[in-house]
Write a protein that holds these residues in place. Structure first.
Motif, PDB file in Angstrom:
ATOM      1  N   UNK A  89       9.602   0.531 -13.102  1.00  0.00           N
ATOM      2  CA  UNK A  89       9.482   0.412 -12.061  1.00  0.00           C
ATOM      3  C   UNK A  89       8.941   0.894 -11.940  1.00  0.00           C
ATOM      4  N   UNK A  90       8.578   2.153 -12.053  1.00  0.00           N
ATOM      5  CA  UNK A  90       6.838   2.917 -11.556  1.00  0.00           C
ATOM      6  C   UNK A  90       5.531   2.609 -11.398  1.00  0.00           C
ATOM      7  N   UNK A  91       5.764   1.522 -13.443  1.00  0.00           N
ATOM      8  CA  UNK A  91       4.758   0.400 -13.331  1.00  0.00           C
ATOM      9  C   UNK A  91       4.158  -0.732 -12.121  1.00  0.00           C
ATOM     10  N   UNK A  92       4.737  -0.759 -11.766  1.00  0.00           N
ATOM     11  CA  UNK A  92       5.158  -2.060 -10.328  1.00  0.00           C
ATOM     12  C   UNK A  92       4.927  -1.434  -8.998  1.00  0.00           C
ATOM     13  N   UNK A  93       5.297  -0.301  -8.668  1.00  0.00           N
ATOM     14  CA  UNK A  93       5.069  -0.055  -7.523  1.00  0.00           C
ATOM     15  C   UNK A  93       3.620   1.047  -7.236  1.00  0.00           C
ATOM     16  N   UNK A  94       3.521   1.138  -8.632  1.00  0.00           N
ATOM     17  CA  UNK A  94       1.637   1.614  -8.766  1.00  0.00           C
ATOM     18  C   UNK A  94       0.838   0.277  -8.621  1.00  0.00           C
ATOM     19  N   UNK A  95       1.016  -0.647  -9.662  1.00  0.00           N
ATOM     20  CA  UNK A  95       0.106  -1.750  -9.898  1.00  0.00           C
ATOM     21  C   UNK A  95       0.671  -2.720  -7.947  1.00  0.00           C
ATOM     22  N   UNK A  96       1.860  -2.959  -7.528  1.00  0.00           N
ATOM     23  CA  UNK A  96       1.833  -3.077  -6.772  1.00  0.00           C
ATOM     24  C   UNK A  96       0.893  -2.628  -5.547  1.00  0.00           C
ATOM     25  N   UNK A  97       0.752  -1.061  -4.959  1.00  0.00           N
ATOM     26  CA  UNK A  97       0.411  -0.720  -4.201  1.00  0.00           C
ATOM     27  C   UNK A  97      -0.844  -0.789  -4.077  1.00  0.00           C
ATOM     28  N   UNK A  98      -1.598  -0.818  -5.724  1.00  0.00           N
ATOM     29  CA  UNK A  98      -2.936  -0.516  -6.156  1.00  0.00           C
ATOM     30  C   UNK A  98      -3.929  -1.688  -5.496  1.00  0.00           C
ATOM     31  N   UNK A  99      -2.715  -2.795  -6.080  1.00  0.00           N
ATOM     32  CA  UNK A  99      -3.070  -4.777  -5.523  1.00  0.00           C
ATOM     33  C   UNK A  99      -3.325  -5.181  -4.203  1.00  0.00           C
ATOM     34  N   UNK A 100      -2.067  -4.773  -3.387  1.00  0.00           N
ATOM     35  CA  UNK A 100      -2.586  -4.451  -2.358  1.00  0.00           C
ATOM     36  C   UNK A 100      -3.463  -3.939  -1.075  1.00  0.00           C
ATOM     37  N   UNK A 101      -3.651  -2.370  -1.789  1.00  0.00           N
ATOM     38  CA  UNK A 101      -5.020  -1.904  -1.277  1.00  0.00           C
ATOM     39  C   UNK A 101      -6.411  -2.549  -1.551  1.00  0.00           C
ATOM     40  N   UNK A 102      -6.232  -3.391  -2.837  1.00  0.00           N
ATOM     41  CA  UNK A 102      -7.609  -3.830  -3.407  1.00  0.00           C
ATOM     42  C   UNK A 102      -7.510  -4.917  -2.107  1.00  0.00           C
ATOM     43  N   UNK A 103      -6.879  -6.253  -2.095  1.00  0.00           N
ATOM     44  CA  UNK A 103      -6.359  -7.156  -1.091  1.00  0.00           C
ATOM     45  C   UNK A 103      -7.599  -6.880  -0.159  1.00  0.00           C
ATOM     46  N   UNK A 104      -6.840  -5.749   0.833  1.00  0.00           N
ATOM     47  CA  UNK A 104      -7.044  -5.110   1.872  1.00  0.00           C
ATOM     48  C   UNK A 104      -8.282  -4.826   2.055  1.00  0.00           C
TER      49      UNK A 104
END
Length: 315
Positions: A89-104
């Motif tokens: 779960x921690x991997x998906x949370x961290x990578x998902x947050x990074x993906x959202x920040x990257x795109x925004x």
């Protein structure tokens, strides 16, 4: 019985050059897939400029469209995108947050500056990836990748020669570099799990996390979407995200994160060309010089991959 033995004997003693040829063809196929993914990813710049919604709301809608398309794709294939939540779960949370920040932050850079400035500042990520990859995987820093990353950096400085904090160009550039940092770390995290889950499964759950992260923007955005914006959002969610991003994540199975990053550094050239053809955003002479340096670096990396294939064939 003799026939069966003969078939197994042929398989076991399969000619070495046949195995090498298969490996070569497979690697060449992976190179084509990675370069095709690069073209799809390059559409983000011009689409980001055409969409008139806020950056965070645009990314939220992009994630929603991509989640629906990837989920339907997995259903058609008969796959169940199941993950080990307790363990990963921690991997998906961290990578998902990074993906959202990257795109925004990347789309913010596009909106306040230009496609050229945003996409080229984003492509500091090969440098960041090259420097961070040894820390993640305890490997030696590749001299070739380090030189390639340096060439990309020089090309970017040709395109953005002046860094004045009071103008939007500089703000867009720094936003693009922050986006690059998020993208690099996310790619390195993906590299650790791309052998555990399929690329589409990884993308699906990362997008879901990004949706949760960006959903509060609904309270601060005008939810009215014009027909043109709806069309551009669909293209962004389908071509750029569902197809391009999934193919790029898949490529991490076959290349190091640094190598994949350097190869995809041709994106600025594609992005600037698309912006010129579609929205008539003309690049300055220094942009052409910098883009040419980046293109040369990508070409050199592709040649190196072909050379490695020949070594495998002869070994």
């Amino acid at each position: 019985m003799p026939l069966v033995f003969s078939q197994w004997h042929f398989f076991i003693t399969k000619p070495k050059n046949t195995i090498s040829k298969n490996m070569k063809n497979s690697q060449f196929k992976h190179l084509i897939e990675l370069n095709l993914a690069t073209i799809f990813l390059s559409t983000s710049g011009v689409l980001g400029k055409l969409i008139t919604l806020s950056a965070t709301y645009t990314i939220l809608m992009r994630c929603v469209v991509a989640v629906i398309l990837i989920f339907l794709f997995e259903r058609v294939r008969g796959n169940k995108p199941v993950i080990n939540i307790k363990k990963d779960w921690l991997f998906f949370v961290k990578s998902g947050v990074l993906l959202g920040l990257h795109w925004a932050t990347y789309f913010y850079a596009i909106q306040i500056s230009s496609v050229a400035v945003a996409v080229l500042s984003l492509f500091t990520f090969p440098i960041i990836t090259t420097l961070l990859e040894p820390l993640f995987f305890k490997t030696k820093l590749s001299l070739f990748n380090a030189i390639g990353a340096a060439m990309v950096l020089v090309g970017i400085f040709f395109i953005i020669p002046d860094f004045d904090l009071s103008n939007k160009t500089t703000l867009g550039a720094f936003s693009g570099v922050f986006s690059a940092l998020c993208f690099s770390v996310r790619n390195l995290l993906n590299k650790k799990y791309v052998g555990v889950y399929s690329s589409s499964t990884i993308m699906l759950y990362q997008l879901l996390v990004s949706i949760i992260l960006l959903s509060p923007t609904l309270y601060f955005s005008d939810v009215h979407i014009s027909i043109s914006n709806a069309g551009y959002l669909f293209l962004l969610g389908f071509i750029t995200t569902a197809v391009g991003q999934t193919m790029f994540v898949q490529s991490l199975k076959n290349f190091s994160a640094a190598t994949a990053s350097v190869i995809t550094s041709i994106q600025p050239v594609y992005g600037i060309l698309m912006a010129f053809l579609i929205i008539e955003e003309r690049p300055a002479p220094q942009v052409i010089i910098g883009g040419s340096m980046i293109l040369f670096t990508v070409f050199a990396e592709n040649i190196r991959q072909i050379s490695l294939n020949k070594k495998m064939e002869s070994s």
